[in-house]
Motif scaffolding. Structure first.
Motif, PDB file in Angstrom:
ATOM      1  N   ALA A 199       0.671  -1.432  -0.003  1.00 13.84           N
ATOM      2  CA  ALA A 199      -0.269   0.348   0.179  1.00 13.84           C
ATOM      3  C   ALA A 199       0.591   1.534  -0.398  1.00 13.84           C
ATOM      4  O   ALA A 199       0.390   2.432  -1.109  1.00 13.84           O
ATOM      5  CB  ALA A 199      -0.507  -0.181   0.716  1.00 13.84           C
ATOM      6  N   LEU A 200       1.585   1.331   0.939  1.00 16.42           N
ATOM      7  CA  LEU A 200       3.155   3.082   0.623  1.00 16.42           C
ATOM      8  C   LEU A 200       3.738   2.688  -0.223  1.00 16.42           C
ATOM      9  O   LEU A 200       3.640   3.547  -0.891  1.00 16.42           O
ATOM     10  CB  LEU A 200       3.817   2.241   1.907  1.00 16.42           C
ATOM     11  N   HIS A 201       3.825   1.320  -0.999  1.00 19.02           N
ATOM     12  CA  HIS A 201       4.446   1.557  -1.925  1.00 19.02           C
ATOM     13  C   HIS A 201       3.836   2.296  -3.249  1.00 19.02           C
ATOM     14  O   HIS A 201       3.845   3.083  -4.507  1.00 19.02           O
ATOM     15  CB  HIS A 201       4.507  -0.182  -2.908  1.00 19.02           C
ATOM     16  N   VAL A 202       3.126   1.793  -3.260  1.00 20.42           N
ATOM     17  CA  VAL A 202       1.697   2.242  -4.610  1.00 20.42           C
ATOM     18  C   VAL A 202       1.058   3.650  -4.023  1.00 20.42           C
ATOM     19  O   VAL A 202       1.497   4.759  -4.947  1.00 20.42           O
ATOM     20  CB  VAL A 202      -0.069   1.327  -3.990  1.00 20.42           C
ATOM     21  N   ALA A 203       1.076   4.443  -3.038  1.00 21.07           N
ATOM     22  CA  ALA A 203       1.789   5.516  -2.879  1.00 21.07           C
ATOM     23  C   ALA A 203       2.287   5.768  -3.595  1.00 21.07           C
ATOM     24  O   ALA A 203       1.795   7.582  -3.589  1.00 21.07           O
ATOM     25  CB  ALA A 203       0.774   5.836  -0.966  1.00 21.07           C
ATOM     26  N   LEU A 204       3.349   5.786  -2.933  1.00 19.65           N
ATOM     27  CA  LEU A 204       4.465   6.661  -3.183  1.00 19.65           C
ATOM     28  C   LEU A 204       5.015   7.281  -4.653  1.00 19.65           C
ATOM     29  O   LEU A 204       5.005   7.805  -5.308  1.00 19.65           O
ATOM     30  CB  LEU A 204       5.608   6.083  -2.444  1.00 19.65           C
ATOM     31  N   SER A 205       5.104   5.423  -5.374  1.00 16.29           N
ATOM     32  CA  SER A 205       4.798   5.666  -6.787  1.00 16.29           C
ATOM     33  C   SER A 205       3.752   6.462  -7.496  1.00 16.29           C
ATOM     34  O   SER A 205       4.414   6.603  -8.597  1.00 16.29           O
ATOM     35  CB  SER A 205       5.125   4.178  -7.191  1.00 16.29           C
ATOM     36  N   GLY A 206       2.954   6.546  -6.875  1.00 17.95           N
ATOM     37  CA  GLY A 206       1.682   6.844  -8.040  1.00 17.95           C
ATOM     38  C   GLY A 206       1.497   8.707  -7.247  1.00 17.95           C
ATOM     39  O   GLY A 206       1.071   9.267  -9.003  1.00 17.95           O
ATOM     40  N   ASN A 207       2.591   8.880  -6.358  1.00 21.20           N
ATOM     41  CA  ASN A 207       2.780  10.439  -5.981  1.00 21.20           C
ATOM     42  C   ASN A 207       3.724  11.247  -6.201  1.00 21.20           C
ATOM     43  O   ASN A 207       4.466  11.782  -6.297  1.00 21.20           O
ATOM     44  CB  ASN A 207       1.916  10.689  -5.156  1.00 21.20           C
ATOM     45  N   LEU A 208       4.843  10.378  -6.928  1.00 25.67           N
ATOM     46  CA  LEU A 208       6.106  10.404  -6.363  1.00 25.67           C
ATOM     47  C   LEU A 208       6.937  10.200  -8.210  1.00 25.67           C
ATOM     48  O   LEU A 208       6.143   9.289  -9.162  1.00 25.67           O
ATOM     49  CB  LEU A 208       7.603   9.314  -5.703  1.00 25.67           C
ATOM     50  N   ARG A 209       7.756  11.833  -9.276  1.00 21.21           N
ATOM     51  CA  ARG A 209       8.008  11.867 -10.419  1.00 21.21           C
ATOM     52  C   ARG A 209       9.508  11.245 -10.146  1.00 21.21           C
ATOM     53  O   ARG A 209       9.549  12.273  -9.906  1.00 21.21           O
ATOM     54  CB  ARG A 209       7.250  12.404 -11.593  1.00 21.21           C
ATOM     55  N   PRO A 210       9.825  10.995 -11.270  1.00 22.09           N
ATOM     56  CA  PRO A 210      11.369  11.057 -11.682  1.00 22.09           C
ATOM     57  C   PRO A 210      12.302  12.585 -11.112  1.00 22.09           C
ATOM     58  O   PRO A 210      11.138  13.832 -12.079  1.00 22.09           O
ATOM     59  CB  PRO A 210      11.867  11.279 -13.312  1.00 22.09           C
ATOM     60  N   GLY A 211      12.935  12.766 -10.737  1.00 21.04           N
ATOM     61  CA  GLY A 211      12.912  14.072 -10.377  1.00 21.04           C
ATOM     62  C   GLY A 211      13.013  14.719  -8.430  1.00 21.04           C
ATOM     63  O   GLY A 211      12.971  15.653  -8.395  1.00 21.04           O
ATOM     64  N   ASP A 212      11.897  14.088  -8.216  1.00 20.88           N
ATOM     65  CA  ASP A 212      11.566  14.747  -6.614  1.00 20.88           C
ATOM     66  C   ASP A 212      11.877  13.728  -5.473  1.00 20.88           C
ATOM     67  O   ASP A 212      12.803  12.938  -6.158  1.00 20.88           O
ATOM     68  CB  ASP A 212       9.745  13.468  -7.177  1.00 20.88           C
ATOM     69  N   GLU A 213      12.277  14.289  -4.895  1.00 16.56           N
ATOM     70  CA  GLU A 213      12.523  13.763  -3.264  1.00 16.56           C
ATOM     71  C   GLU A 213      11.557  13.653  -1.869  1.00 16.56           C
ATOM     72  O   GLU A 213      10.896  14.364  -2.029  1.00 16.56           O
ATOM     73  CB  GLU A 213      13.592  15.254  -2.813  1.00 16.56           C
ATOM     74  N   LEU A 214      11.821  12.651  -2.150  1.00 19.83           N
ATOM     75  CA  LEU A 214      10.982  11.656  -1.185  1.00 19.83           C
ATOM     76  C   LEU A 214      11.602  12.629   0.762  1.00 19.83           C
ATOM     77  O   LEU A 214      12.727  12.195   0.659  1.00 19.83           O
ATOM     78  CB  LEU A 214      10.892  10.301  -0.526  1.00 19.83           C
ATOM     79  N   LEU A 215      10.944  13.501   1.683  1.00 18.21           N
ATOM     80  CA  LEU A 215      11.927  13.315   2.730  1.00 18.21           C
ATOM     81  C   LEU A 215      11.178  12.896   3.640  1.00 18.21           C
ATOM     82  O   LEU A 215      10.173  12.508   4.322  1.00 18.21           O
ATOM     83  CB  LEU A 215      11.679  14.721   2.456  1.00 18.21           C
ATOM     84  N   SER A 216      11.758  11.849   4.952  1.00 16.33           N
ATOM     85  CA  SER A 216      11.890  10.908   6.375  1.00 16.33           C
ATOM     86  C   SER A 216      11.833  12.123   7.196  1.00 16.33           C
ATOM     87  O   SER A 216      13.443  11.922   7.131  1.00 16.33           O
ATOM     88  CB  SER A 216      11.796   9.542   6.445  1.00 16.33           C
ATOM     89  N   PRO A 217      11.089  12.524   7.997  1.00 13.78           N
ATOM     90  CA  PRO A 217      12.031  13.335   8.728  1.00 13.78           C
ATOM     91  C   PRO A 217      11.759  12.766  10.247  1.00 13.78           C
ATOM     92  O   PRO A 217      11.651  13.338  11.326  1.00 13.78           O
ATOM     93  CB  PRO A 217      10.969  14.620   8.770  1.00 13.78           C
ATOM     94  N   VAL A 218      11.445  11.463  10.314  1.00 13.34           N
ATOM     95  CA  VAL A 218      10.974  10.683  12.032  1.00 13.34           C
ATOM     96  C   VAL A 218      12.186  10.174  11.103  1.00 13.34           C
ATOM     97  O   VAL A 218      12.054   8.695  12.501  1.00 13.34           O
ATOM     98  CB  VAL A 218       9.472  10.298  11.883  1.00 13.34           C
ATOM     99  N   GLY A 219      13.021  10.024  11.315  1.00 15.53           N
ATOM    100  CA  GLY A 219      14.284   8.830  10.603  1.00 15.53           C
ATOM    101  C   GLY A 219      13.724   7.966   9.862  1.00 15.53           C
ATOM    102  O   GLY A 219      13.076   8.030   8.880  1.00 15.53           O
TER     103      GLY A 219
END
Length: 432
Positions: A100-120
């Motif tokens: 589910a997390l993979h679907v949400a992330l890959s559906g809403n991110l595009r090449p060149g985007d950056e993903l940030l985890s502020p909780v480690g």
């Protein structure tokens, strides 16, 4: 036959039972609070079902493409209403929380985007999804970069570093509510809301996704109530109520859910396809039961924290802290103690109680993992279960129990194993 004799038949000594009974006696006030939250959330779920006009026609199964599946569509309407989102994707085709997390992330991110985890560091299985550990098909392979800001030593957010980490390419912030395999505090909905407000003040167009696994219905509010654009979870955890045989959900902003649906099925198909395959009734009924099932699991977690805390083990959260998920971490300090704990949990199971769990190299993890899970649904961690990576600090993670009484039995069996092997020593119960 008395209750004590039944416990004895199940392998619980009188000394363990006496110690546990005195511990339980001091928890009545906490348990009452849990029941009140369960009542609130039960009413919330029933209200969502009534508002969506759920009927027995919505339990009918569909096959093949699943076009015009009325039950599926109404189920997703119920989830959106119950979790206060604009839309929802709730499907048996989602096989796990990680999926589910993979679907949400890959559906809403595009090449060149950056993903940030502020909780480690995220949960172990997401490392390969993101590309922290190289894997075929990771976000990294598709040109999505990743940045991480660790929590401060006391478990709070490092706001200064978070502000510096956000840049023009930062597109999505992922917030893991539960601790995963980390001995750190679970995030409350209130704290998640504060973090979301902080990052959106810096960059208003940021998407904020919350990994909500193990947190649903623990509090009266959900992350969607405090600004999350998406919450994501598994149906074989809290919201499936122990009845869902598979599945996952994404709830939130309509455009975010729609993009995720195109990733789950195919561009142009989105939410229109995907048969329910006879899962609608257990999905509806599991959600209906979820608030009370979660309350039972929480009672088990609080009981475990008090039992093991009184024996001198480090527990997170401790026996008096507010709860924000159903997971109880107990640092046992050795491989042998972890194995004993998990074997006790397994012996308490209604399914496969005769099986002896052993560590193995489980896919998606960077060290051997031992898992105790004699469940009706394979891998269901809303059912009585425990698991641990075999590495320092040798902490075990206990969760679930479809009823409080079963969760209690699991803790008693785990304690009995430790006592029998000289890995835990009971105090004089007269002094408790």
């Amino acid at each position: 036959m008395t209750r004590e004799k039944i416990y004895k038949r199940l392998g619980i000594s009188q000394a363990v039972l006496d110690f546990a009974s005195k511990t339980e006696a001091g928890l009545k006030g906490r348990f009452q609070e849990l029941d009140e939250t369960a009542e609130y959330n039960q009413l919330k779920v029933v209200g969502a079902m009534q508002e969506a006009k759920v009927s027995d026609i919505h339990f009918a199964a569909t096959t093949g493409y699943g076009y015009n599946d009325l039950g599926r569509d109404v189920l997703e309407e119920v989830y959106a209403k119950a979790f206060h989102g604009e839309d929802a994707l709730v499907r048996p085709q989602i096989i796990s929380g990680t999926h589910a997390l993979h679907v949400a992330l890959s559906g809403n991110l595009r090449p060149g985007d950056e993903l940030l985890s502020p909780v480690g560091k995220p949960y172990d299985t997401l490392e390969e999804v993101i590309g922290i550990r190289d894997s075929v098909g990771s976000l990294k392979e598709y040109g999505v970069t990743y940045r991480q800001v660790d929590l401060l030593p006391d478990g709070s957010f490092d706001y200064d570093k978070i502000a510096r980490a956000i840049n023009g390419r930062t597109r999505l912030v992922t917030i893991q509510r539960s601790k995963g395999y980390a001995v750190r505090p679970t995030l409350s909905v209130e704290k998640i809301g504060q973090l979301i407000a902080f990052v959106k003040k810096i960059k208003p167009d940021l998407l904020c996704m919350v990994d909500n696994c193990y947190g649903e219905f623990v509090e009266r509010a959900e992350p969607t109530d405090v600004g999350a654009d998406m919450i994501v979870g598994s149906l074989i955890k809290n919201p499936g109520g122990g009845l869902a045989p598979i599945g996952g959900y994404i709830v939130g902003r309509k455009d975010c859910v729609e993009r995720a649906s195109f990733r789950l099925s195919a561009p142009g198909l989105g939410k229109e396809a995907g048969a329910s395959l006879g899962c609608n009734q257990p999905f509806f009924q599991g959600l209906f039961l979820s608030p009370t099932v979660v309350a039972g699991a929480l009672k088990g977690a609080i009981f475990a924290a008090n039992i093991y805390g009184r024996l001198g083990f480090s527990v997170m959260p401790n026996g008096t802290e507010p709860r924000h998920d159903i997971i109880q971490a107990v640092t046992l300090g050795s491989r042998e103690a972890i194995a004993a704990f998990c074997q006790g949990i397994q012996e308490a199971a209604p399914v496969d109680s005769f099986v002896v769990p052993e560590p193995w190299d489980m896919p998606g993890y960077d060290s051997p993992v031992i898992m105790a899970a004699g469940a009706f649904v394979q891998g269901s961690s809303i059912e009585l279960s425990a698991d641990a990576p075999i590495k320092p600090p040798y902490a075990v993670y206990f969760q679930g129990g479809l009823t409080w009484y079963h969760a209690k039995l699991g803790i008693l069996k785990s304690l009995q194993k430790l006592v029998d092997r000289g890995l835990a020593v009971l105090p004089d119960t007269a002094g408790i």
